[in-house]
Design an enzyme around this catalytic site. Structure first.
Site, mmCIF file in Angstrom:
data_model
loop_
_atom_site.group_PDB
_atom_site.id
_atom_site.type_symbol
_atom_site.label_atom_id
_atom_site.label_comp_id
_atom_site.label_asym_id
_atom_site.label_seq_id
_atom_site.Cartn_x
_atom_site.Cartn_y
_atom_site.Cartn_z
ATOM 1 N N GLY A 1 0.851 -1.190 0.000
ATOM 2 C CA GLY A 1 0.000 0.000 0.000
ATOM 3 C C GLY A 1 0.885 1.238 0.000
ATOM 4 O O GLY A 1 0.576 2.252 0.627
ATOM 5 N N GLY B 1 -0.051 5.178 -1.084
ATOM 6 C CA GLY B 1 -1.048 5.967 -0.352
ATOM 7 C C GLY B 1 -0.389 7.103 0.425
ATOM 8 O O GLY B 1 0.818 7.345 0.310
ATOM 9 N N ASP C 1 1.952 -1.833 -4.509
ATOM 10 C CA ASP C 1 0.555 -1.391 -4.413
ATOM 11 C C ASP C 1 -0.287 -2.269 -5.326
ATOM 12 O O ASP C 1 0.249 -3.093 -6.065
ATOM 13 C CB ASP C 1 0.432 0.103 -4.762
ATOM 14 C CG ASP C 1 -0.635 0.763 -3.888
ATOM 15 O OD1 ASP C 1 -1.786 0.304 -3.937
ATOM 16 O OD2 ASP C 1 -0.316 1.717 -3.145
ATOM 17 N N ILE C 2 -1.572 -2.051 -5.281
ATOM 18 C CA ILE C 2 -2.502 -2.890 -6.053
ATOM 19 C C ILE C 2 -2.345 -2.663 -7.557
ATOM 20 O O ILE C 2 -2.700 -3.508 -8.364
ATOM 21 C CB ILE C 2 -3.965 -2.650 -5.570
ATOM 22 C CG1 ILE C 2 -4.982 -3.599 -6.187
ATOM 23 C CG2 ILE C 2 -4.396 -1.219 -5.761
ATOM 24 C CD1 ILE C 2 -5.001 -4.954 -5.559
ATOM 25 N N ASP D 1 -1.543 -7.743 -4.556
ATOM 26 C CA ASP D 1 -2.893 -7.764 -4.003
ATOM 27 C C ASP D 1 -2.767 -8.518 -2.679
ATOM 28 O O ASP D 1 -2.530 -9.726 -2.668
ATOM 29 C CB ASP D 1 -3.831 -8.496 -4.970
ATOM 30 C CG ASP D 1 -5.232 -8.636 -4.389
ATOM 31 O OD1 ASP D 1 -5.452 -8.215 -3.229
ATOM 32 O OD2 ASP D 1 -6.109 -9.181 -5.086
ATOM 33 N N TYR E 1 -14.579 0.716 9.757
ATOM 34 C CA TYR E 1 -13.128 0.920 9.828
ATOM 35 C C TYR E 1 -12.637 0.711 11.266
ATOM 36 O O TYR E 1 -11.678 -0.028 11.510
ATOM 37 C CB TYR E 1 -12.815 2.335 9.351
ATOM 38 C CG TYR E 1 -11.366 2.752 9.411
ATOM 39 C CD1 TYR E 1 -10.408 2.115 8.638
ATOM 40 C CD2 TYR E 1 -10.966 3.818 10.219
ATOM 41 C CE1 TYR E 1 -9.082 2.527 8.677
ATOM 42 C CE2 TYR E 1 -9.648 4.240 10.257
ATOM 43 C CZ TYR E 1 -8.717 3.584 9.482
ATOM 44 O OH TYR E 1 -7.405 3.994 9.525
ATOM 45 N N LYS F 1 -10.188 -2.155 12.789
ATOM 46 C CA LYS F 1 -8.924 -1.821 13.463
ATOM 47 C C LYS F 1 -8.901 -2.400 14.884
ATOM 48 O O LYS F 1 -7.875 -2.887 15.350
ATOM 49 C CB LYS F 1 -8.718 -0.302 13.498
ATOM 50 C CG LYS F 1 -8.383 0.305 12.131
ATOM 51 C CD LYS F 1 -7.035 -0.190 11.620
ATOM 52 C CE LYS F 1 -6.679 0.344 10.254
ATOM 53 N NZ LYS F 1 -5.464 -0.248 9.698
HETATM 54 N N1 SER Z 1 -7.359 9.510 9.202
HETATM 55 C C1 SER Z 1 -8.136 8.344 9.438
HETATM 56 C C2 SER Z 1 -9.516 8.499 8.930
HETATM 57 O O1 SER Z 1 -10.013 9.609 8.942
HETATM 58 C C3 SER Z 1 -8.173 8.034 10.918
HETATM 59 O O2 SER Z 1 -7.416 6.919 11.144
HETATM 60 O O3 SER Z 1 -10.107 7.550 8.533
#
Ligand code: SER
Length: 321
Positions: free
Chosen positions: A11, A14, A37-38, A53, A143, A147
């Protein structure tokens, strides 16, 4: 620097990856840091680059073996706002990607893993100010859920299989070299670009939405710092709280106005407001300070000066090209 490290950054194109690869290559040498990266990106021009991937275990294993990789930084993930649009895929990418890398370490094919967590592991019931390392964690975004689960798995792999995995709970990250990709804190980067380009910005969070943030050089310093620390100093194998600064859109607009007096900001909250409202305002990172000497350098004034200076330079060189 002569080194036996062979590092793979997954990745790498990014927001964090671009700067991390650059910094790792300065330390370990260009050929010892493989970007991936992908899909092929501009980064492929600057040094070794592979298309990976992370959901494809064979593809991952083949590249890790071919380059004799011993450290992996796994940055491929969907961030908070993008993940809400595609929850199932976000869960798969964020979790299966992590398993695939942790399993390489479990099988002793690699020896060290870096995996970023986030302030998104906290939720609406978490104390918002100076959020402690250990506290209520009931994330309300996909998300954040991915995490939080990832943190549990990192700790589990460390305890059960002795996997040397290290992790930080990043706040919102702000840098001028790379664009953010689908987070709730992205406004704090866009605001600088728009201030310089057009002199105004419409913010998707309300003016008093205070969130924990960090300037990219500090984030890179923390990331490489935790990876280089002696293993016995890393006493938390889920993920460390990491603090830099905290500000609201209003605070940063005031700071930008000091450089661009005609800058104007307006506010129109969208669905990201709901995410931001569930997150802490500031973070207690005293454990990172105690265990491996974490100390941020940049405050809001220092960061704003540096962002504006560098973005203006970029704009000028684009104009004269
Ligand atoms: N910067 C990230 C987000 O906004 C927070 O981990 O998703």
């Amino acid at each position: 620097m002569r080194t036996s490290e062979k590092i793979l950054v997954i990745g790498s194109s990014g927001q964090i990856g671009i700067e991390l690869v650059e910094n790792l290559r300065n330390i370990y040498g260009i050929d010892n840091v493989i970007a991936s990266d992908i899909k092929v990106t501009e980064q492929a021009k600057d040094g070794p680059f592979e298309v990976i991937d992370v959901l494809n275990t064979q593809n991952l294993l083949e590249i890790v073996k071919r380059h004799n990789i011993n450290q992996v930084y796994l940055l491929a993930a969907l961030l908070s706002a993008t993940a809400e649009k595609n929850p199932k895929f976000a869960w798969d990418l964020n979790m299966i990607g992590l398993f695939n890398v942790l399993d390489l370490a479990k099988e002793k094919i690699i020896s060290k893993v870096y995996w970023p967590s986030s302030i998104a592991v906290f939720g609406p019931n978490t104390p918002k100010v100076n959020t402690p390392q250990y506290t209520i964690m009931e994330p309300s975004t996909v998300y954040g859920i991915s995490k939080q689960a990832g943190e549990r798995w990192c700790e589990y792999y460390y305890n059960k299989y002795n996997v040397d995995v290290r992790s930080l709970r990043y706040p919102g990250l702000i840098g001028w070299k790379s664009a953010p990709g689908g987070g709730t804190t992205d406004y704090a980067v866009h605001i600088f670009h728009e201030a310089i380009k057009t002199g105004s910005y419409e913010c998707f969070l309300s003016e008093n939405t205070t969130l924990p943030m960090m300037y990219m050089p500090d984030a890179i310093k923390a990331t490489i710092g935790i990876m280089q620390a002696d293993p016995d100093k890393i006493k938390i194998r889920s993920s460390y709280n990491l603090s830099g600064l905290s500000f609201s859109p209003k605070d940063i607009a005031i700071e930008i106005k000091k450089h661009i007096p005609n800058f104007s900001i307006s506010y129109k909250s969208d669905s990201r407001q709901f995410i931001a409202d569930s997150w802490p305002q500031s973070i207690d990172s005293s454990m990172a300070a105690e265990h491996w000497n974490w100390k941020p350098e940049f405050d809001l004034i220092g960061m704003t000066n540096d962002m504006i200076k560098n973005l203006k330079k970029c704009t000028e060189s684009e104009t004269y090209m």
